[in-house]
Design an enzyme around this catalytic site. Structure first.
Site, PDB file in Angstrom:
ATOM      1  N   LYS A  14       0.823  -1.213   0.000  1.00  0.00           N
ATOM      2  CA  LYS A  14       0.000   0.000   0.000  1.00  0.00           C
ATOM      3  C   LYS A  14       0.858   1.266   0.000  1.00  0.00           C
ATOM      4  O   LYS A  14       0.574   2.209  -0.726  1.00  0.00           O
ATOM      5  CB  LYS A  14      -0.934   0.006   1.218  1.00  0.00           C
ATOM      6  CG  LYS A  14      -1.881  -1.201   1.263  1.00  0.00           C
ATOM      7  CD  LYS A  14      -2.871  -1.104   2.417  1.00  0.00           C
ATOM      8  CE  LYS A  14      -2.227  -1.184   3.789  1.00  0.00           C
ATOM      9  NZ  LYS A  14      -1.730  -2.524   4.163  1.00  0.00           N
ATOM     10  N   ARG A  89      -9.738   0.363   9.172  1.00  0.00           N
ATOM     11  CA  ARG A  89      -9.333  -1.008   9.477  1.00  0.00           C
ATOM     12  C   ARG A  89     -10.388  -1.744  10.284  1.00  0.00           C
ATOM     13  O   ARG A  89     -10.192  -2.920  10.599  1.00  0.00           O
ATOM     14  CB  ARG A  89      -8.044  -0.975  10.304  1.00  0.00           C
ATOM     15  CG  ARG A  89      -6.784  -1.252   9.502  1.00  0.00           C
ATOM     16  CD  ARG A  89      -5.605  -1.008  10.450  1.00  0.00           C
ATOM     17  NE  ARG A  89      -4.440  -1.768  10.106  1.00  0.00           N
ATOM     18  CZ  ARG A  89      -3.380  -1.265   9.463  1.00  0.00           C
ATOM     19  NH1 ARG A  89      -3.361  -0.033   9.049  1.00  0.00           N
ATOM     20  NH2 ARG A  89      -2.335  -2.026   9.242  1.00  0.00           N
ATOM     21  N   ARG A 128      11.598  -6.469   4.629  1.00  0.00           N
ATOM     22  CA  ARG A 128      11.526  -5.038   4.943  1.00  0.00           C
ATOM     23  C   ARG A 128      12.094  -4.768   6.335  1.00  0.00           C
ATOM     24  O   ARG A 128      12.743  -3.748   6.567  1.00  0.00           O
ATOM     25  CB  ARG A 128      10.057  -4.572   4.861  1.00  0.00           C
ATOM     26  CG  ARG A 128       9.881  -3.075   5.064  1.00  0.00           C
ATOM     27  CD  ARG A 128       8.469  -2.614   4.754  1.00  0.00           C
ATOM     28  NE  ARG A 128       7.534  -2.874   5.840  1.00  0.00           N
ATOM     29  CZ  ARG A 128       6.219  -2.634   5.783  1.00  0.00           C
ATOM     30  NH1 ARG A 128       5.688  -2.155   4.684  1.00  0.00           N
ATOM     31  NH2 ARG A 128       5.437  -2.887   6.810  1.00  0.00           N
ATOM     32  N   ARG A 134      11.639  -0.958  11.584  1.00  0.00           N
ATOM     33  CA  ARG A 134      10.339  -1.149  12.239  1.00  0.00           C
ATOM     34  C   ARG A 134      10.363  -2.419  13.066  1.00  0.00           C
ATOM     35  O   ARG A 134      10.522  -3.513  12.535  1.00  0.00           O
ATOM     36  CB  ARG A 134       9.216  -1.233  11.184  1.00  0.00           C
ATOM     37  CG  ARG A 134       8.786   0.100  10.674  1.00  0.00           C
ATOM     38  CD  ARG A 134       7.687  -0.027   9.653  1.00  0.00           C
ATOM     39  NE  ARG A 134       6.497  -0.725  10.130  1.00  0.00           N
ATOM     40  CZ  ARG A 134       5.361  -0.776   9.450  1.00  0.00           C
ATOM     41  NH1 ARG A 134       5.258  -0.174   8.278  1.00  0.00           N
ATOM     42  NH2 ARG A 134       4.326  -1.421   9.943  1.00  0.00           N
ATOM     43  N   ARG A 146      -0.311  -9.477  13.131  1.00  0.00           N
ATOM     44  CA  ARG A 146      -0.895  -8.399  12.321  1.00  0.00           C
ATOM     45  C   ARG A 146      -1.778  -8.984  11.215  1.00  0.00           C
ATOM     46  O   ARG A 146      -2.837  -8.450  10.911  1.00  0.00           O
ATOM     47  CB  ARG A 146       0.203  -7.530  11.716  1.00  0.00           C
ATOM     48  CG  ARG A 146       0.793  -6.568  12.749  1.00  0.00           C
ATOM     49  CD  ARG A 146       2.214  -6.166  12.424  1.00  0.00           C
ATOM     50  NE  ARG A 146       2.354  -5.465  11.173  1.00  0.00           N
ATOM     51  CZ  ARG A 146       3.487  -5.344  10.504  1.00  0.00           C
ATOM     52  NH1 ARG A 146       4.607  -5.901  10.964  1.00  0.00           N
ATOM     53  NH2 ARG A 146       3.536  -4.677   9.377  1.00  0.00           N
TER      54      ARG A 146
END
Ligand code: ADP
Length: 190
Positions: A14, A89, A128, A134, A146
């Site tokens: 996204k 969400r 990532r 992160r 998640r």
């Protein structure tokens, strides 16, 4: 206004696709994840509150997220439109967004959903995590949580937008440019 909800599980792409679409269509990108991370980095009250949820891969409470999103929209008076990335969400968030936009005489134009299989998501997020800094990308347990939260609380929004004839599924696997083209052809047909 052109108001796009860019939808999909964590790691669907996204953020990457939003960056391309805002340039092409002159939109403002509102990523709730980015806004939370900015607040965490700057040690704001909002950031400190959100951090405990984010680190576990849970959702930040609706009340907080909704009012934050609304104030970000209000900061951008005169925008030609928005890409909502990571919001809504939950059903409560989707209803709040509809009400809020309608009070401003506008609406969600479409939900574009990037579809990517779970194992590909986990691979992308772990990759990532090596460079993003992160914490929620570095730990496979948090990543899987998640994805589970997405399936339990967020995926249902497909029905919500389908009922309004606004849902468009897009294959999120393949070359980044190719995926951008798929998104653009839907947007151009709206
Ligand atoms: P992802 O790559 O998981 O899609 P984001 O960068 O969009 O991640 O969001 C990171 C975290 O921020 C989420 O796991 C969640 O804790 C929190 N968050 C982001 N958007 C929302 C939202 N709309 N409602 C509640 N929590 C959110």
């Amino acid at each position: 206004m052109l108001n796009i909800v860019l939808f999909g599980p964590p790691g669907a792409g996204k953020g990457t696709q939003s960056e391309r679409l805002i340039d092409k269509y002159n939109l403002v990108h509102l990523s709730t994840g980015d806004i939370f991370r900015y607040n965490i980095k700057n040690g704001t009250e909002l950031g400190n509150m959100a951090k405990s949820f984010i680190d576990k891969g849970e959702l930040v409470p609706d009340e907080v997220t909704i009012s934050m999103l609304q104030s970000e929209v209000e900061k951008n008076e005169g925008a030609k439109g928005f890409i909502f990335d990571g919001f809504p969400r939950t059903t409560d968030q989707a209803e709040a967004l509809d009400m809020f936009l309608s009070s401003r005489n506008t609406a969600v134009t479409a939900m574009l959903a990037l579809e990517v299989p779970e194992e590909e998501l986990v691979t992308r997020l772990l990759e990532r995590g090596k460079t993003s800094g992160r914490k929620d990308d570095a730990d496979e347990t948090v990543i899987r949580n998640r994805i589970k939260v997405y399936e339990n609380e967020t995926a249902i929004l497909q029905n919500y937008f389908e009922q309004q004839n606004k849902y468009h599924g897009i294959d999120g696997v393949g070359d980044i440019d190719e995926i951008t083209n798929r998104l653009c052809s839907v947007i151009d047909s709206l």
